[in-house]
Design an enzyme around this catalytic site. Structure first.
Site, mmCIF file in Angstrom:
data_model
loop_
_atom_site.group_PDB
_atom_site.id
_atom_site.type_symbol
_atom_site.label_atom_id
_atom_site.label_comp_id
_atom_site.label_asym_id
_atom_site.label_seq_id
_atom_site.Cartn_x
_atom_site.Cartn_y
_atom_site.Cartn_z
ATOM 1 N N SER A 137 79.406 40.076 35.291
ATOM 2 C CA SER A 137 78.342 39.082 35.105
ATOM 3 C C SER A 137 77.065 39.803 34.699
ATOM 4 O O SER A 137 76.862 40.974 35.052
ATOM 5 C CB SER A 137 78.096 38.308 36.404
ATOM 6 O OG SER A 137 76.891 37.551 36.334
ATOM 7 N N TYR A 195 77.050 38.450 45.493
ATOM 8 C CA TYR A 195 77.701 38.248 44.198
ATOM 9 C C TYR A 195 77.234 39.290 43.192
ATOM 10 O O TYR A 195 78.039 39.924 42.503
ATOM 11 C CB TYR A 195 77.388 36.838 43.696
ATOM 12 C CG TYR A 195 77.958 36.510 42.338
ATOM 13 C CD1 TYR A 195 79.290 36.118 42.198
ATOM 14 C CD2 TYR A 195 77.160 36.565 41.198
ATOM 15 C CE1 TYR A 195 79.811 35.804 40.955
ATOM 16 C CE2 TYR A 195 77.675 36.252 39.950
ATOM 17 C CZ TYR A 195 78.996 35.870 39.832
ATOM 18 O OH TYR A 195 79.504 35.563 38.600
ATOM 19 N N LYS A 228 79.474 42.336 41.307
ATOM 20 C CA LYS A 228 79.601 42.417 39.854
ATOM 21 C C LYS A 228 79.110 43.769 39.328
ATOM 22 O O LYS A 228 79.654 44.308 38.360
ATOM 23 C CB LYS A 228 78.840 41.266 39.187
ATOM 24 C CG LYS A 228 79.443 39.896 39.472
ATOM 25 C CD LYS A 228 80.897 39.811 39.027
ATOM 26 C CE LYS A 228 81.485 38.423 39.181
ATOM 27 N NZ LYS A 228 82.898 38.351 38.744
#
Length: 275
Positions: free
Chosen positions: A166, A179, A183
């Site tokens: 991401s 998160y 990533k």
């Protein structure tokens, strides 16, 4: 001589046209007869990638945690005339990862392509809120599914792995600490796997999507104020579509990318993307 030259020109043009037509045919199915596994591929970015790989000639095995999602995705792509099968796979479970690989081997004889797309739905919180599941699915499972497919790729003489990270790996999304960190770890995993697997003729690259309109990212685009704040960081002032990512992945899996490994392609409308 001049007359001979004039006579030869139409022949040269004809052969040029034949070569161009031949090239077009070759490129029409750049992944012809390749076998691709795509995790978390019944919706959103994963589904768009699975569809594009199949459109480009691959036999694709889709997967999801839920059988009904697998059935729906396979039925949709079958109606489009694509070579797609599917199986349930929770990438955090070893037996599910083994079944996914076995499905491809039993149906198609091996594995050429892995797209690791599975991730835990992001939630608003800081790093002190991180759970083992987030790290297990978002980081560890990618390493383990890659480990599972490498022996099958070696039997085919090589392969291609694409890891979906991401843009949050570069520019952390506010409030999504666990998160973002997961990533960022995938960028490092890509670099290391690329070095280790090159000698086995396996390329490893990474896709880093920006804000793509999917149910997975709804919390980021459903709130208008948050959406406008994110769009302010983009050069292309719109939310991305899953299809914006799919063609890049197909390219990375094709022979056109045979000299590319260890790289991350950011598809984020021009959002800042440097560590």
């Amino acid at each position: 001589m001049q007359k001979a030259g004039l006579l030869l020109r139409p022949c040269a043009r004809t052969w040029k046209s034949v070569r161009m037509a031949s090239s077009a045919v070759a490129r029409r199915n750049p992944l012809e007869n390749k076998v691709a596994l795509v995790t978390a591929s019944t919706d959103g970015i994963g589904f768009a990638i699975a569809r594009r790989l199949a459109q480009d000639g691959a036999h694709v095995v889709v997967s999801s945690r839920k059988q009904q999602n697998v059935d729906r995705a396979v039925a949709t792509l079958h109606r489009e005339g694509l070579s797609v099968t599917g199986t349930v796979c929770h990438v955090g479970k070893g037996e599910d990862r083994e079944r996914l690989v076995a499905t491809a081997v039993n149906l198609h004889g091996g594995v050429d392509i892995l797209v690791s797309n599975a991730a835990v739905m992001p939630f608003f919180g800081n790093l002190m809120d991180v759970t083992e599941e987030i790290l297990d699915i978002n980081v560890k499972a990618t390493a383990l599914i890659t480990k599972a497919v490498v022996p099958e790729m070696e039997k085919r003489g090589g392969g291609s792995v694409v890891i979906v990270a991401s843009v949050g790996a570069y520019r952390p999304f506010p409030g999504l600490g666990p998160y973002n960190v997961g990533k960022t770890a995938l960028l490092g995993l890509t670099k290391n796997l690329a070095v280790e697997l090159a000698q086995r003729n396996i390329r490893v690259n990474c896709l880093a999507p920006g804000l793509i309109k999917t149910s997975f990212s709804r919390m980021l685009w459903d709130d208008q104020e948050r959406l406008e704040s994110l769009k302010a960081t983009m050069q292309i002032k719109r939310i991305g579509k899953p299809e914006d990512c799919a063609g890049i992945v197909s390219f990375l899996c094709s022979e056109d990318a045979s000299y590319i490994t260890g790289e991350t392609v950011v598809v984020a409308g021009g959002m800042p993307s440097r560590l």
